[in-house]
Scaffold this active site. Structure first.
Site, PDB file in Angstrom:
ATOM      1  N   TYR A  41      -3.622   5.638   7.973  1.00  0.00           N
ATOM      2  CA  TYR A  41      -4.645   6.479   8.244  1.00  0.00           C
ATOM      3  C   TYR A  41      -5.458   5.567   9.434  1.00  0.00           C
ATOM      4  CZ  TYR A  41      -4.999   9.392   4.061  1.00  0.00           C
ATOM      5  OH  TYR A  41      -4.747  10.421   3.314  1.00  0.00           O
ATOM      6  N   GLU A  48     -10.085   7.098  -0.413  1.00  0.00           N
ATOM      7  CA  GLU A  48     -10.959   6.020  -1.139  1.00  0.00           C
ATOM      8  C   GLU A  48     -11.742   5.181  -0.327  1.00  0.00           C
ATOM      9  OE1 GLU A  48      -8.587   8.180  -2.864  1.00  0.00           O
ATOM     10  OE2 GLU A  48      -7.532   6.409  -2.836  1.00  0.00           O
ATOM     11  N   ASN A  70      -6.797  16.090   6.655  1.00  0.00           N
ATOM     12  CA  ASN A  70      -6.131  15.780   5.528  1.00  0.00           C
ATOM     13  C   ASN A  70      -6.454  16.524   4.277  1.00  0.00           C
ATOM     14  OD1 ASN A  70      -4.729  13.925   3.997  1.00  0.00           O
ATOM     15  ND2 ASN A  70      -6.628  13.079   3.158  1.00  0.00           N
ATOM     16  N   GLU A  71      -5.555  17.033   3.545  1.00  0.00           N
ATOM     17  CA  GLU A  71      -5.844  18.032   2.371  1.00  0.00           C
ATOM     18  C   GLU A  71      -6.821  18.972   2.476  1.00  0.00           C
ATOM     19  OE1 GLU A  71      -6.251  15.025  -0.754  1.00  0.00           O
ATOM     20  OE2 GLU A  71      -4.032  15.164  -1.205  1.00  0.00           O
ATOM     21  N   GLU A  86       2.576  12.088   0.381  1.00  0.00           N
ATOM     22  CA  GLU A  86       1.852  11.088  -0.432  1.00  0.00           C
ATOM     23  C   GLU A  86       2.731  11.036  -1.984  1.00  0.00           C
ATOM     24  OE1 GLU A  86      -2.340  11.426  -1.212  1.00  0.00           O
ATOM     25  OE2 GLU A  86      -2.457  10.987   1.198  1.00  0.00           O
ATOM     26  N   TYR A  90      -4.045  -0.608  -6.416  1.00  0.00           N
ATOM     27  CA  TYR A  90      -3.187   0.736  -6.371  1.00  0.00           C
ATOM     28  C   TYR A  90      -2.237   0.621  -7.349  1.00  0.00           C
ATOM     29  CZ  TYR A  90      -3.074   5.427  -4.992  1.00  0.00           C
ATOM     30  OH  TYR A  90      -3.384   7.026  -4.974  1.00  0.00           O
TER      31      TYR A  90
END
Ligand SMILES: *[C@@H]1O[C@H](CO)[C@@H](O)[C@H](O)[C@H]1NC(C)=O
Ligand SMILES: *[C@@H]1O[C@H](CO)[C@@H](O)[C@H](O)[C@H]1NC(C)=O
Ligand SMILES: *[C@@H]1O[C@H](CO)[C@@H](O)[C@H](O)[C@H]1NC(C)=O
Ligand SMILES: *[C@@H]1O[C@H](CO)[C@@H](O)[C@H](O)[C@H]1NC(C)=O
Ligand SMILES: *[C@@H]1O[C@H](CO)[C@@H](O)[C@H](O)[C@H]1NC(C)=O
Ligand SMILES: *[C@@H]1O[C@H](CO)[C@@H](O)[C@H](O)[C@H]1NC(C)=O
Ligand SMILES: *[C@@H]1O[C@H](CO)[C@@H](O)[C@H](O)[C@H]1NC(C)=O
Length: 666
Positions: free
Chosen positions: A78, A124, A182-183, A263, A328
């Site tokens: 990103y 996030e 994004n989304e 993803e 993560y």
């Protein structure tokens, strides 16, 4: 050993770069054969996510090499807009923010790149990567055709995309595909004109050849508002679900072309006050195998998560900020260490393609420097002359962070008690306008904590004219859903006994600058501190020093800082903002300290801003440097009493689906 491997790789990559002069490089979608084509040949990528913004530059090469040795042929990253344009029209592309160097490094190691430049990224990351200064127009509709938003996007992309263009595969670089937004299908606005505008903007700067794509949750509902003609629609979903059904959702939007999971979740995110997410390696391996068996291209999100240094973490709603670690539960840990999951994934990839020869670079060594004694310097209120460079703004009603042009960290609100409060008197934020946590003191003595969506009232005592200090912490902006217009500070009035408090002094605080310039020093009245034994203490600065031991080879090495008895705050190492600590809530107990912030030439300076309560009166006043991270402690649950009526104003649509559901929206 790792170095030799790297040199070889460089040599090969260099040779490949030159030979491109002969044959034109192409990267395309083959709709007839349901695949990508690279230089005319069928191609699928097996990629891993790595966010350069979460890893110190000195470690980029190490992490990329480990990813390469796992058998990946691509990486995905990103580009966080707010990381590169912190102030309108001021761009940073150097040091840890040197995107071009990162892309060159990935190319030199032998990777292709899947680039996700936003403008919105979720991730996030604070405000999903959007700069907080966009909120200067208070009613801006982010991620839409709002002309002020579009103007800022055009300006940013006009700077970013020309830097990207030389790195496109067609132009001899590593970037094979570029994601738009994004989304978007998870966002309420569903503004096709906005997506259309972005498409034209990307085409204008990058040309007509590059494959542009979108990513949405693997269900028809998300794809509806998320996909658009000329943008190849891909999906995202985690392990444990039905891979066939998930790709069937992609086929709704793209009847033909390559299957792509942009993803595939190797783990999951954390929030303060919730248990650390763990996803078993075997479930990840099993689903990865099914994806690869289906002939799909896949990106493993995350392959290495890294760290939310400073103030970069985001939050979900109802307000739940993410901790400093972005480990993560990924195949490489926050610190880049190899895990069982790494080898399980590598083993699956090996069934489908050859893995590079040679040893996997080892985990970096960690060192336990031990305990460091901390000394209290001053309370924040006492240090105000030092940390507030501009002095206060006078205002009748409170101002937000945006109003005073400060975007991150802490702001102090000061007024006087207008009445005698000889019995406990409710100090309240009736509209839930503390964004996000307020440390309240009366005449320098801690009186309580207010917290967004959790605690809207405390009782205080004091006499008329007493000084009321309310230090408000921005704990990270909402990164997902409707709540991304996340103003910080006191966004509504505070009341005392139901009467609106007025006549505030609002202090913008430059704490990072004060710490890194070494401006904070001890107070004359140090002995007095230990006499005050209360459960809460007013926000204060503490410092300690330690030296790297002599005679031990290869120091300094990475370490983790632990906070025995401390409650919540911010920590700096030699002026570098390591992030937030909150062992009282968990699950993260230790913060990652990369070796490059340590010095062998001078004593290392640790600075804490402890917001709630220090352990010093109990006799132990230390931080501890250990070799073992703890990010999975049990958590202290916080209950929201008397708060349910306020929560009703909230849309619960934004809640993350629980992990078990299989298809995640992020
Ligand atoms: C916010 O807007 C005001 C005027 O409305 C302007 O003076 C200020 O510079 C703006 N700040 C930013 C960060 O854009
Ligand atoms: C997975 O989904 C496909 C398509 O919807 C369905 O045919 C299949 O039975 C499902 N498999 C399992 C194990 O549920
Ligand atoms: C507060 O109480 C003091 C005595 O304790 C009194 O002198 C003063 O007038 C009171 N002030 C207000 C604003 O009520
Ligand atoms: C404040 O004090 C009152 C009276 O003592 C008590 O009933 C109330 O529960 C207290 N509120 C809080 C938030 O502590
Ligand atoms: C505070 O209250 C005043 C008076 O009711 C109102 O005019 C003002 O808009 C409020 N300020 C905020 C930030 O809510
Ligand atoms: C720590 O602070 C001291 C005093 O300001 C300074 O002399 C020293 O250089 C600092 N150490 C590092 C590693 O920056
Ligand atoms: C935390 O992780 C460590 C290392 O994986 C493990 O040994 C420990 O049992 C975990 N603790 C909790 C509370 O889950």
């Amino acid at each position: 050993m790792a170095f030799c491997v790297y040199v070889l790789l460089l040599w090969f990559a260099g040779a490949a770069f030159k030979s491109t002069l002969a044959a034109p490089r192409t990267f395309e979608i083959d709709y007839k054969n349901n695949c990508f084509r690279k230089d005319g040949d069928p191609f699928r990528y097996i990629s891993g996510s790595i966010h350069y913004s979460r890893i110190p530059r000195v470690y980029w090469k190490d992490r990329l090499l480990k990813m390469y040795m796992a058998g990946l042929n691509a990486i995905q990253t990103y580009v966080p807009w707010n990381y590169h344009e912190p102030v309108p029209n001021q761009y940073i592309f150097s040091g840890d923010r040197d995107l071009e160097y990162f892309l060159q490094l990935a190319n030199d190691i032998g990777f292709l790149v899947v680039l996700r430049p936003g403008p919105y990224i979720c991730a996030e990351w604070d405000m999903g990567g959007l700069p907080a200064w966009l909120l200067n127009k208070t009613d801006i509709v982010l991620r839409s055709s709002d002309p002020d938003y579009i103007r800022a996007v055009d300006n940013w992309m006009g700077n970013l995309l020309p830097k990207i263009k030389p790195f496109l595969y067609q132009n001899g670089g590593p970037i094979i595909t570029v994601q738009v937004e994004n989304e978007y299908g998870s966002y309420f606005a569903c503004d096709y004109n906005y997506l259309r505008h972005l498409t034209q903007l990307f085409r204008h700067h990058l040309g007509n050849e590059v494959v542009l794509f979108t990513t949405d949750g693997a269900s028809v509902g998300f794809l509806k508002c998320g996909s658009l003609q000329d943008l190849y629609a891909t999906v995202d979903f985690g392990p444990g679900g039905n891979v066939t059904a998930a790709f069937a959702a992609q086929r709704y939007a793209e009847p033909h072309g390559p299957l792509v999971n942009s993803e595939f979740y190797t783990g999951w995110l954390d929030h303060w006050g919730e248990h650390h997410s763990v996803v078993s390696a075997s479930i990840v391996a099993k689903s990865l195998n099914e994806i690869l068996e289906a002939g799909a291209s896949v990106n493993l999100y995350m392959f290495i998560g890294g760290t939310n240094f400073g103030y970069w973490n985001g939050a979900n709603t109802p307000y739940a900020p993410q901790p400093t670690s972005y480990d993560y539960d990924a195949p490489l840990t926050e610190a880049g260490d190899l895990t069982g999951k790494y080898f399980a994934i590598r083993h699956v990839i090996q069934q489908y393609k050859s893995i590079p020869e040679g040893p996997v670079p080892p985990s970096t060594p960690k060192y336990a420097y031990g305990a460091v004694k901390m000394n209290k310097l001053k309370t924040l209120s006492e240090a105000l002359d030092t940390v507030s460079f501009s002095g206060p703004v006078k205002t009748i009603y409170p101002l937000t962070f945006t109003d005073i042009n400060q975007h991150f960290g802490y702001v102090l609100y000061r007024t006087k008690l207008p009445m005698n409060c000889s019995t406990p008197t409710p100090l309240s934020s009736p509209l839930n306008g503390v964004r996000d946590r307020a440390y309240v003191s009366v005449d320098g003595v801690a009186a309580g904590v207010l917290e967004r969506d959790k605690y809207i009232t405390i009782n205080i005592t004091g006499t008329a004219g007493s000084q009321l200090d309310v230090l408000v912490e921005n704990m990270g902006r909402v990164n997902y859903g409707k709540g991304i217009n996340d103003f910080k500070g006191l966004t509504s009035n505070l009341t005392l006994n139901s009467k609106v408090l007025t006549d505030w002094l609002v202090y913008s605080l430059s704490i990072d600058e004060a710490v890194s310039q070494g401006l904070l020093t001890g107070s004359q009245t140090e002995e007095m501190w230990s006499t005050l034994v209360t459960p809460l203490s007013a926000p204060a600065f503490y410092s300690g020093t330690f030296s790297i031991p002599n005679g031990i080879p290869d120091l300094p090495q990475d370490t983790y800082i632990e906070f025995p008895g401390w409650t919540k705050g911010q920590v700096w190492m030699n002026g570098f903002n390591l992030g937030r600590y909150w062992p009282k809530r968990g699950p993260q107990l230790t913060l990652y300290v990369p070796a490059h912030v340590l010095s062998t030439d001078a004593p290392n300076n640790v600075t804490l801003l402890e917001l709630e309560s220090d352990p010093c009166s109990s006799g132990s006043c230390t931080v501890q440097f250990t070799a073992i991270p703890v990010i999975n402690s049990t958590v202290a649950h916080t209950t929201a009493h008397a708060f349910h009526s306020v929560l009703q104003y909230y849309s619960f649509v934004d809640l993350n689906m629980p992990l078990e559901i299989g298809f995640h929206i992020r």
